[in-house]
Design a protein around this motif. Structure first.
Motif, PDB file in Angstrom:
ATOM      1  N   UNK A 161       0.828  -1.212   0.000  1.00 20.42           N
ATOM      2  CA  UNK A 161       0.000   0.000   0.000  1.00 20.42           C
ATOM      3  C   UNK A 161       0.859   1.258   0.000  1.00 20.42           C
ATOM      4  N   UNK A 162       1.829   1.297   0.898  1.00 21.47           N
ATOM      5  CA  UNK A 162       2.683   2.479   1.048  1.00 21.47           C
ATOM      6  C   UNK A 162       3.436   2.769  -0.242  1.00 21.47           C
ATOM      7  N   UNK A 163       4.030   1.719  -0.831  1.00 23.82           N
ATOM      8  CA  UNK A 163       4.806   1.936  -2.045  1.00 23.82           C
ATOM      9  C   UNK A 163       3.903   2.177  -3.255  1.00 23.82           C
ATOM     10  N   UNK A 164       2.689   1.632  -3.245  1.00 21.55           N
ATOM     11  CA  UNK A 164       1.748   1.912  -4.329  1.00 21.55           C
ATOM     12  C   UNK A 164       1.305   3.368  -4.300  1.00 21.55           C
ATOM     13  N   UNK A 165       0.997   3.862  -3.101  1.00 18.74           N
ATOM     14  CA  UNK A 165       0.658   5.281  -2.969  1.00 18.74           C
ATOM     15  C   UNK A 165       1.824   6.152  -3.438  1.00 18.74           C
ATOM     16  N   UNK A 166       3.039   5.746  -3.084  1.00 15.08           N
ATOM     17  CA  UNK A 166       4.219   6.492  -3.516  1.00 15.08           C
ATOM     18  C   UNK A 166       4.413   6.402  -5.030  1.00 15.08           C
ATOM     19  N   UNK A 167       4.162   5.212  -5.602  1.00 13.16           N
ATOM     20  CA  UNK A 167       4.270   5.018  -7.050  1.00 13.16           C
ATOM     21  C   UNK A 167       3.314   5.956  -7.791  1.00 13.16           C
ATOM     22  N   UNK A 168       2.076   6.028  -7.321  1.00 17.31           N
ATOM     23  CA  UNK A 168       1.099   6.908  -7.970  1.00 17.31           C
ATOM     24  C   UNK A 168       1.506   8.373  -7.845  1.00 17.31           C
ATOM     25  N   UNK A 169       1.954   8.747  -6.635  1.00 16.62           N
ATOM     26  CA  UNK A 169       2.403  10.128  -6.415  1.00 16.62           C
ATOM     27  C   UNK A 169       3.627  10.441  -7.259  1.00 16.62           C
ATOM     28  N   UNK A 189      -6.115  -2.248  -0.322  1.00 24.31           N
ATOM     29  CA  UNK A 189      -6.772  -1.096  -0.950  1.00 24.31           C
ATOM     30  C   UNK A 189      -6.945   0.036   0.042  1.00 24.31           C
ATOM     31  N   UNK A 190      -7.512  -0.257   1.216  1.00 23.28           N
ATOM     32  CA  UNK A 190      -7.733   0.876   2.125  1.00 23.28           C
ATOM     33  C   UNK A 190      -6.443   1.346   2.790  1.00 23.28           C
ATOM     34  N   UNK A 191      -5.409   0.497   2.805  1.00 22.69           N
ATOM     35  CA  UNK A 191      -4.095   0.984   3.233  1.00 22.69           C
ATOM     36  C   UNK A 191      -3.551   2.017   2.265  1.00 22.69           C
ATOM     37  N   UNK A 192      -3.737   1.765   0.966  1.00 29.33           N
ATOM     38  CA  UNK A 192      -3.304   2.731  -0.048  1.00 29.33           C
ATOM     39  C   UNK A 192      -4.115   4.016   0.060  1.00 29.33           C
ATOM     40  N   UNK A 193      -5.427   3.877   0.226  1.00 27.01           N
ATOM     41  CA  UNK A 193      -6.277   5.061   0.380  1.00 27.01           C
ATOM     42  C   UNK A 193      -5.877   5.864   1.613  1.00 27.01           C
ATOM     43  N   UNK A 194      -5.533   5.161   2.701  1.00 29.12           N
ATOM     44  CA  UNK A 194      -5.083   5.836   3.922  1.00 29.12           C
ATOM     45  C   UNK A 194      -3.857   6.706   3.623  1.00 29.12           C
ATOM     46  N   UNK A 195      -2.927   6.168   2.834  1.00 29.86           N
ATOM     47  CA  UNK A 195      -1.697   6.917   2.520  1.00 29.86           C
ATOM     48  C   UNK A 195      -1.948   8.107   1.598  1.00 29.86           C
ATOM     49  N   UNK A 196      -3.065   8.076   0.877  1.00 32.12           N
ATOM     50  CA  UNK A 196      -3.361   9.141  -0.086  1.00 32.12           C
ATOM     51  C   UNK A 196      -4.424  10.114   0.403  1.00 32.12           C
ATOM     52  N   UNK A 197      -4.998   9.867   1.575  1.00 38.41           N
ATOM     53  CA  UNK A 197      -6.217  10.579   1.945  1.00 38.41           C
ATOM     54  C   UNK A 197      -6.026  12.083   2.161  1.00 38.41           C
ATOM     55  N   UNK A 198      -4.802  12.538   2.359  1.00 41.65           N
ATOM     56  CA  UNK A 198      -4.583  13.975   2.576  1.00 41.65           C
ATOM     57  C   UNK A 198      -4.267  14.729   1.283  1.00 41.65           C
ATOM     58  N   UNK A 293       0.938  -4.346 -14.574  1.00 38.33           N
ATOM     59  CA  UNK A 293       1.064  -4.936 -13.242  1.00 38.33           C
ATOM     60  C   UNK A 293       2.015  -4.100 -12.393  1.00 38.33           C
ATOM     61  N   UNK A 294       1.565  -3.778 -11.189  1.00 37.22           N
ATOM     62  CA  UNK A 294       2.400  -3.059 -10.218  1.00 37.22           C
ATOM     63  C   UNK A 294       3.107  -4.088  -9.342  1.00 37.22           C
ATOM     64  N   UNK A 295       4.417  -3.898  -9.136  1.00 34.75           N
ATOM     65  CA  UNK A 295       5.220  -4.802  -8.311  1.00 34.75           C
ATOM     66  C   UNK A 295       5.985  -3.948  -7.301  1.00 34.75           C
ATOM     67  N   UNK A 296       5.614  -4.082  -6.025  1.00 32.26           N
ATOM     68  CA  UNK A 296       6.168  -3.206  -4.985  1.00 32.26           C
ATOM     69  C   UNK A 296       7.702  -3.193  -4.954  1.00 32.26           C
ATOM     70  N   UNK A 297       8.391  -4.349  -5.073  1.00 32.26           N
ATOM     71  CA  UNK A 297       9.860  -4.316  -5.016  1.00 32.26           C
ATOM     72  C   UNK A 297      10.504  -3.388  -6.038  1.00 32.26           C
TER      73      UNK A 297
END
Length: 369
Positions: A161-169, A189-198, A293-297
């Protein structure tokens, strides 16, 4: 204790499991025997099993059974050292990491540091190294004894989630002003939303089933929640990124056909309910961008180069602690922990997870110690 209890999974029917009892193995020089204390068993583990034979993942290869057609499903959790022949890894120490559904396991620690070690067992050397790393709880800045269950349940998902939010940003949301999540009730999903909510410039929309809508709305991290049948009500003029946690081909097709000009990126981030890899069920031609496909590593590697590993760890730890405080809030928790005692207790749980019959409000922990 002189026996090891293991849970074997039928690789052709992931909900079918059997208990196996064997003599406790003797360790050789360079090896450590651990007693696995507790593991989180979630949809994430079913996904590991479903993708177990994928060439770059090979989850079944981490804990081989030696029996054709049967595997040991991996899970994240905590284990204690009960016997050691390795300097720097001492009896009684507790480690967090990737373990099989079993009461005990033997590892071969290499690259032993204050932080922990890597398992250098020969068959694991060619597997993804992130899954071979074991963290001492005494040197983990994010570890809190009272948070163990939440750490097990969310940390493996939250790094995604954290790295996906960072990837999008990092990619400026591919020019979009709206991010659309499927399987919005899933922890990733909601972990990613949590990281993006602000981020005020982006609207975060969660798609979910009618039965989970109240739960998703109650999380408070999505700007809007829609049932799956309401996809076609989305404004077609808003540039959108689709983040796919469901793996549902029909849903993907509906989104592409509804937003043929304004879908900026289709990001496959993992499957919460379907266990088919993207594109595996045909080469359906869709309007708009090709799903990726998104791959966190990959993003972790990029940020290690951009920021340095210590800063990546610091940022992740800070975000993870904030997330755990949120999901475990005593007055309005997002996640309630349900314990299960013993290897055998995991059998009906795994069947329920495979069949999609687990309440998203519940986090399941199997206690083996």
């Amino acid at each position: 204790m002189t026996e090891v209890t293991r849970l074997y999974t039928d690789r052709n029917d992931l909900g079918a499991t059997r208990e196996v009892i064997e003599p406790l193995p003797a360790i050789e020089d360079g090896q450590v025997l651990v007693r696995i204390d507790r593991l989180a068993v979630t949809t994430n583990n079913i996904t590991y099993a479903a993708f177990g034979d994928t060439p770059h993942l090979r989850y079944w290869d981490f804990f081989p059974t030696g029996e054709p057609g049967w595997g040991q499903m991996p899970a994240w959790g905590f284990a204690d050292v009960v016997a050691s022949t390795v300097e720097g890894v001492n009896e009684g120490e507790r480690f967090y990491g990737f373990w099989p559904l079993a009461s005990h396991w033997v590892v071969t620690p290499v690259r032993v540091t204050e932080r922990g070690f890597y398992d250098g067992t020969p068959h694991r050397l060619e597997l993804t190294s992130a899954y071979n790393q074991y963290q001492r709880v005494t040197t983990d800045a994010a570890y809190r004894p009272e948070d163990e269950d939440y750490q097990m349940l969310v940390r493996p998902l939250f790094i995604t989630s954290f790295m996906l939010a960072d990837f999008l940003t990092d990619n400026a949301f591919f020019g979009a002003r709206r991010v659309l999540f499927s399987s919005a009730s899933s922890k990733t999903a909601y972990g990613t939303a949590f990281c993006l909510q602000d981020r005020q410039e982006i609207e975060i929309v969660g798609l979910t089933s009618a039965g989970n809508r109240n739960f998703v709305e109650g999380l408070g991290c999505y700007d809007r929640t829609l049932d799956y049948d309401a996809v076609e009500t989305l404004d077609v003029d808003v540039p959108t990124v689709y983040v796919d946690f469901s793996g549902n081909d029909d849903l993907r097709a509906r989104i592409h056909h509804h937003l043929p000009q304004t879908l900026m990126h289709d990001c496959y981030a993992g499957s919460a309910h379907s266990h088919d890899h993207i594109g595996a069920r045909g080469s359906q031609v869709l309007p708009g961008p090709e799903p990726k496909t998104y791959f966190a590593p990959t993003q972790i590697k990029k940020r290690n180069a951009d920021w340095g590993p210590a800063e990546v760890t610091r940022r992740f730890n800070e975000a993870q602690l904030a997330f755990i405080r949120c999901i475990g809030h005593p007055e309005r928790p997002w996640l309630l922990v349900e314990p299960h005692q013993g290897v055998r207790s995991a059998q009906p749980l795994i069947r329920a997870l495979v069949d999609g019959q687990v309440d998203p409000r519940i986090g399941h922990v199997v206690i083996l110690g």
